[in-house]
Design an enzyme around this catalytic site. Sequence first.
Site, short mmCIF file in Angstrom:
data_model
loop_
_atom_site.label_atom_id
_atom_site.label_comp_id
_atom_site.label_asym_id
_atom_site.label_seq_id
_atom_site.Cartn_x
_atom_site.Cartn_y
_atom_site.Cartn_z
N GLY A 140 44.60 45.65 41.80
CA GLY A 140 44.85 46.43 40.59
C GLY A 140 45.57 47.74 40.80
N ASP A 155 42.49 51.39 40.35
CA ASP A 155 43.13 51.35 39.04
C ASP A 155 42.25 51.95 37.95
OD1 ASP A 155 41.29 49.29 39.23
OD2 ASP A 155 42.65 47.71 38.58
N ASP A 168 35.12 52.08 35.89
CA ASP A 168 34.46 51.43 34.75
C ASP A 168 32.95 51.68 34.90
OD1 ASP A 168 33.47 49.64 32.86
OD2 ASP A 168 34.89 48.08 33.31
N LYS A 200 37.24 54.65 32.14
CA LYS A 200 36.78 54.02 30.89
C LYS A 200 35.49 54.70 30.45
CE LYS A 200 37.31 49.41 30.58
NZ LYS A 200 36.95 47.96 30.56
N PHE A 236 38.77 46.25 27.08
CA PHE A 236 39.31 45.62 28.28
C PHE A 236 40.83 45.80 28.26
CE2 PHE A 236 40.69 42.36 31.19
CZ PHE A 236 39.79 42.53 32.22
N VAL A 237 41.37 46.38 29.32
CA VAL A 237 42.80 46.70 29.33
C VAL A 237 43.54 45.91 30.41
CG1 VAL A 237 42.66 49.02 28.33
CG2 VAL A 237 42.32 48.73 30.78
N ASP A 275 44.82 43.24 35.31
CA ASP A 275 45.07 41.84 34.93
C ASP A 275 43.97 41.24 34.08
OD1 ASP A 275 43.05 41.75 37.05
OD2 ASP A 275 43.38 39.59 36.99
N ARG A 319 49.79 41.83 34.96
CA ARG A 319 49.87 42.98 35.88
C ARG A 319 51.22 43.66 35.80
NH1 ARG A 319 45.40 42.86 39.26
NH2 ARG A 319 44.68 40.82 39.95
P1 XMP Z 1 33.67 49.04 38.16
O1 XMP Z 1 32.84 48.50 37.02
O2 XMP Z 1 33.12 48.61 39.47
O3 XMP Z 1 35.03 48.31 37.95
O4 XMP Z 1 33.91 50.51 38.03
C1 XMP Z 1 36.14 48.59 38.70
C2 XMP Z 1 37.00 47.39 38.87
O5 XMP Z 1 36.81 46.44 37.80
C3 XMP Z 1 38.03 46.00 37.29
N1 XMP Z 1 38.10 46.41 35.86
C4 XMP Z 1 39.05 46.02 35.00
N2 XMP Z 1 40.14 45.27 35.17
N3 XMP Z 1 40.74 45.59 32.92
C5 XMP Z 1 40.98 45.05 34.12
O6 XMP Z 1 41.99 44.38 34.28
C6 XMP Z 1 39.66 46.37 32.64
O7 XMP Z 1 39.50 46.85 31.52
C7 XMP Z 1 38.77 46.59 33.75
N4 XMP Z 1 37.62 47.30 33.87
C8 XMP Z 1 37.25 47.16 35.18
C9 XMP Z 1 39.10 46.63 38.14
O8 XMP Z 1 39.50 45.72 39.11
C10 XMP Z 1 38.43 47.81 38.81
O9 XMP Z 1 38.92 48.04 40.10
#
Ligand code: XMP
Length: 181
Positions: A38, A94, A97, A125, A146-147, A153, A159
């Site tokens: 990402g 990237d 979350d 986020k 979700f982005v 992706d 991507r």
């Molecule tokens: P956490 O929850 O561990 O998540 O902070 C981090 C990883 O989760 C993926 N991620 C997303 N990927 N759209 C995506 O394409 C989203 O909205 C999203 N939210 C989390 C991402 O790989 C990130 O590194």
Amino acid sequence: MKVILSESEISAGIAQLARRISDDYRGRPLTVVGVLTGSLIFLSDLIRRLDLPLKVGLIQASSYRGRATSPGKLAVADLSGLDLAGRDVLLLDDIYDTGQTLKEITALLHSQKPACLRSAVLLWKEGRQRVELTPDYHCFRIPDVFVVGYGLDYNDEYRHLPHVAALEDNERPDCRAGFAV
Ligand code: XMP
């Protein structure tokens, strides 16, 4: 798809972040460690704007699997190729979350004994954090949607988009008419 951040907004945000990081490190050598896949585009755009002596490392990690839009168990590939001992290290992802990925990868990188370990994300986020650790740097805060795009992706699609967009249910490839699930 609803565009949340345009190409020009992203570019301006990254330029501002690069100035801040270059100022903070003031010429000290830095190793930027990007989390694949990402952070690929974020990494390539940011490092070209950093005015610092620089090394780059990559690690492969994933917590979203295929068509899932909620996190699964984090899988991190072997880190033995990284040489971080005694270095200033900036971990690049990237999106922040739940924060689980940042927490787990930070712990793994600490085991290599860097002199200093900080983190930077393109997107933060809001309202999803499950850990106390927060990124040291971020470019943009976004709502809880979700982005995709600019490296992010859904099932490995989107991507390449130059902007960041919110993915609606009916825009998932497996939900489009005529697409075989
Ligand atoms: P956490 O929850 O561990 O998540 O902070 C981090 C990883 O989760 C993926 N991620 C997303 N990927 N759209 C995506 O394409 C989203 O909205 C999203 N939210 C989390 C991402 O790989 C990130 O590194």
